[in-house]
Design an enzyme around this catalytic site. Structure first.
Site, PDB file in Angstrom:
ATOM      1  N   GLU A   1     -13.795 -30.402 -33.253  1.00 17.96           N
ATOM      2  CA  GLU A   1     -13.740 -29.491 -34.409  1.00 17.96           C
ATOM      3  C   GLU A   1     -14.864 -29.871 -35.353  1.00 17.96           C
ATOM      4  O   GLU A   1     -15.162 -31.058 -35.529  1.00 17.96           O
ATOM      5  CB  GLU A   1     -12.400 -29.656 -35.144  1.00 17.96           C
ATOM      6  CG  GLU A   1     -12.297 -28.848 -36.437  1.00 17.96           C
ATOM      7  CD  GLU A   1     -11.010 -29.115 -37.237  1.00 17.96           C
ATOM      8  OE1 GLU A   1     -10.509 -30.254 -37.218  1.00 17.96           O
ATOM      9  OE2 GLU A   1     -10.525 -28.177 -37.883  1.00 17.96           O
TER      10      GLU A   1
ATOM     11  N   HIS B   1      -7.792 -22.791 -41.938  1.00 21.21           N
ATOM     12  CA  HIS B   1      -6.431 -23.295 -41.802  1.00 21.21           C
ATOM     13  C   HIS B   1      -5.679 -23.059 -43.108  1.00 21.21           C
ATOM     14  O   HIS B   1      -6.256 -23.205 -44.191  1.00 21.21           O
ATOM     15  CB  HIS B   1      -6.432 -24.811 -41.591  1.00 21.21           C
ATOM     16  CG  HIS B   1      -6.934 -25.257 -40.260  1.00 21.21           C
ATOM     17  ND1 HIS B   1      -6.461 -24.761 -39.073  1.00 21.21           N
ATOM     18  CD2 HIS B   1      -7.859 -26.181 -39.928  1.00 21.21           C
ATOM     19  CE1 HIS B   1      -7.074 -25.374 -38.078  1.00 21.21           C
ATOM     20  NE2 HIS B   1      -7.931 -26.228 -38.559  1.00 21.21           N
TER      21      HIS B   1
ATOM     22  N   HIS C   1      -7.673 -32.902 -30.789  1.00 23.30           N
ATOM     23  CA  HIS C   1      -9.097 -32.784 -31.126  1.00 23.30           C
ATOM     24  C   HIS C   1      -9.561 -33.967 -31.956  1.00 23.30           C
ATOM     25  O   HIS C   1      -8.756 -34.666 -32.579  1.00 23.30           O
ATOM     26  CB  HIS C   1      -9.391 -31.473 -31.860  1.00 23.30           C
ATOM     27  CG  HIS C   1      -8.757 -31.333 -33.217  1.00 23.30           C
ATOM     28  ND1 HIS C   1      -7.547 -30.712 -33.424  1.00 23.30           N
ATOM     29  CD2 HIS C   1      -9.166 -31.738 -34.449  1.00 23.30           C
ATOM     30  CE1 HIS C   1      -7.247 -30.728 -34.709  1.00 23.30           C
ATOM     31  NE2 HIS C   1      -8.206 -31.357 -35.371  1.00 23.30           N
TER      32      HIS C   1
ATOM     33  N   HIS D   1     -11.358 -37.104 -38.846  1.00 21.28           N
ATOM     34  CA  HIS D   1      -9.952 -37.328 -38.485  1.00 21.28           C
ATOM     35  C   HIS D   1      -9.758 -37.013 -37.017  1.00 21.28           C
ATOM     36  O   HIS D   1     -10.686 -36.534 -36.350  1.00 21.28           O
ATOM     37  CB  HIS D   1      -9.030 -36.441 -39.335  1.00 21.28           C
ATOM     38  CG  HIS D   1      -9.219 -34.969 -39.116  1.00 21.28           C
ATOM     39  ND1 HIS D   1     -10.090 -34.207 -39.849  1.00 21.28           N
ATOM     40  CD2 HIS D   1      -8.659 -34.105 -38.209  1.00 21.28           C
ATOM     41  CE1 HIS D   1     -10.043 -32.946 -39.437  1.00 21.28           C
ATOM     42  NE2 HIS D   1      -9.192 -32.862 -38.444  1.00 21.28           N
TER      43      HIS D   1
ATOM     44  N   HIS E   1      -6.048 -35.012 -44.949  1.00 27.20           N
ATOM     45  CA  HIS E   1      -5.567 -35.726 -43.764  1.00 27.20           C
ATOM     46  C   HIS E   1      -6.615 -36.663 -43.179  1.00 27.20           C
ATOM     47  O   HIS E   1      -7.809 -36.394 -43.198  1.00 27.20           O
ATOM     48  CB  HIS E   1      -5.008 -34.783 -42.705  1.00 27.20           C
ATOM     49  CG  HIS E   1      -5.999 -33.857 -42.060  1.00 27.20           C
ATOM     50  ND1 HIS E   1      -7.065 -33.297 -42.708  1.00 27.20           N
ATOM     51  CD2 HIS E   1      -6.058 -33.385 -40.788  1.00 27.20           C
ATOM     52  CE1 HIS E   1      -7.725 -32.520 -41.880  1.00 27.20           C
ATOM     53  NE2 HIS E   1      -7.159 -32.564 -40.722  1.00 27.20           N
TER      54      HIS E   1
ATOM     55  N   TYR F   1     -13.412 -24.580 -33.555  1.00 27.93           N
ATOM     56  CA  TYR F   1     -13.012 -25.487 -32.466  1.00 27.93           C
ATOM     57  C   TYR F   1     -13.801 -25.146 -31.219  1.00 27.93           C
ATOM     58  O   TYR F   1     -14.030 -23.970 -30.915  1.00 27.93           O
ATOM     59  CB  TYR F   1     -11.521 -25.333 -32.157  1.00 27.93           C
ATOM     60  CG  TYR F   1     -10.613 -25.921 -33.189  1.00 27.93           C
ATOM     61  CD1 TYR F   1     -10.309 -27.280 -33.189  1.00 27.93           C
ATOM     62  CD2 TYR F   1     -10.047 -25.117 -34.174  1.00 27.93           C
ATOM     63  CE1 TYR F   1      -9.461 -27.827 -34.143  1.00 27.93           C
ATOM     64  CE2 TYR F   1      -9.205 -25.655 -35.126  1.00 27.93           C
ATOM     65  CZ  TYR F   1      -8.911 -27.002 -35.104  1.00 27.93           C
ATOM     66  OH  TYR F   1      -8.077 -27.526 -36.050  1.00 27.93           O
TER      67      TYR F   1
HETATM   68 FE   LIG Z   1      -8.590 -31.029 -37.478  1.00 29.02          FE
END
Ligand SMILES: [Fe+2]
Length: 314
Positions: free
Chosen positions: A271, A252, A220, A150, A206, A261
């Site tokens: 990431e 997260h 990112h 992503h 996501h 990261y």
């Molecule tokens: Fe991400």
């Protein structure tokens, strides 16, 4: 029918050879093609299409465009009609405009970022093939990322002047591209401002994220790993290669992802993350993070603001 997944990102880099070393030796990608303009095309070992990252020589870091793959060539015509009807100009780039890639529908999303859709890209197969495949190949370098998963875009948010390109993008991606909202952060009076949004197309929490900032950029690009241990090992690889780590391995709240990261040599944030999080489905209730818990959503363990995470981007 419709959008399958993120297909590639085209990133600007200031030193192509330093970037090549980073994406090959640290992330573990392979260069599959180079063109006469000095662009490098790379793929991850478990990807089957020819490339997922394009590195373009430039004097400034950042994102040129992001491309998502659609299932059928005819989808491109259908999307063109819908996007034009929404009031956004599009153009159709002919096959071969990008090497090894079919025709591409190009447009700018409400936040100003260039996005493309395409249906065809040369299939070269994964590193383990598809006949009696091994679970992983022997020749993986560095973190051994499996696929580009992503990206997160920084979108202009300025409530004083009524500009909210995060909300504008959510509406466009919902109405025109058939994405679904999985998580959001609401801030301001009566939680009226959608300041963070995560959207998906298939079953992952996501496929794209929108974060707030004073101007448009890329926050990112993210690559998938299997496990928390792989994320730890990725951080080891970064330390061994003197890569600048932005955020040491953590979790997260949003998406439940396990993450580290870091930056490529031009300053583009990368990431590597693990954890499929949960089964994302169109009928799954949207997770909402309130203003007092928004940092918990980003950094679940500390829950504390980390300004450089939001202020630094390309
Ligand atoms: Fe991400």
């Amino acid at each position: 029918m419709g959008i399958l997944r993120i297909g590639h990102v085209s990133m600007r880099v200031m030193d192509t050879e330093a970037a090549r070393k980073h994406y090959e030796n640290v992330l573990g990608m392979k260069t599959t093609m180079e063109d006469k303009h000095g662009n490098l095309y790379l793929k991850c070992w478990d990807e089957w299409d020819k490339f997922s990252v394009i590195l373009t020589p430039a004097d400034q870091a950042g994102l040129n465009h992001v491309a998502y793959k659609v299932e059928q060539d005819a989808d491109l015509d259908a999307f063109q009609k819908r996007i034009e009807a929404y009031g956004i100009h599009t153009d159709m780039l002919p096959e071969g405009n990008l090497p090894a890639t079919g025709r591409m529908l190009r447009f700018h999303i409400p936040s100003g970022h260039e996005m493309r859709l395409y249906a065809q890209k040369e299939c070269v197969g994964t590193e383990v093939g598809s006949v009696n495949p091994d679970p992983w190949p022997d020749n993986v370098k560095g973190a051994g990322v499996k696929w580009l998963d992503h990206l997160a875009l920084v979108c202009e948010l300025n409530p004083q002047s009524n500009v909210n390109h995060i909300a504008d993008n959510v509406k466009f991606f919902t109405d025109c591209l058939d994405f679904h909202l999985s998580e959001q952060g609401l801030v301001g009076p009566n939680a009226s401002i959608q300041a963070v949004a995560f959207m998906f197309r298939a079953t992952k929490p996501h496929d794209i994220a929108f974060l707030p900032g004073p101007k448009a950029g890329v926050h990112h690009i993210s690559f998938f790993l299997d496990s928390w241990h792989d994320v730890l090992k990725a951080a080891d690889v970064m330390a061994k290669n003197k890569v600048k780590i932005d955020l040491a391995p953590t979790r997260h709240g949003i998406t439940r992802g396990e993450t580290v990261y870091f930056f490529d040599p031009s300053g583009n944030r990368n990431e590597t993350f693990a954890g499929l999080g949960y089964l994302a489905q169109p009928d799954r209730p949207i997770n909402t993070w309130t203003e007092d818990s928004l940092w918990r959503g980003i950094l679940f363990h500390s829950g504390e603001p980390y300004a450089a995470f939001t202020d630094v981007y390309t």
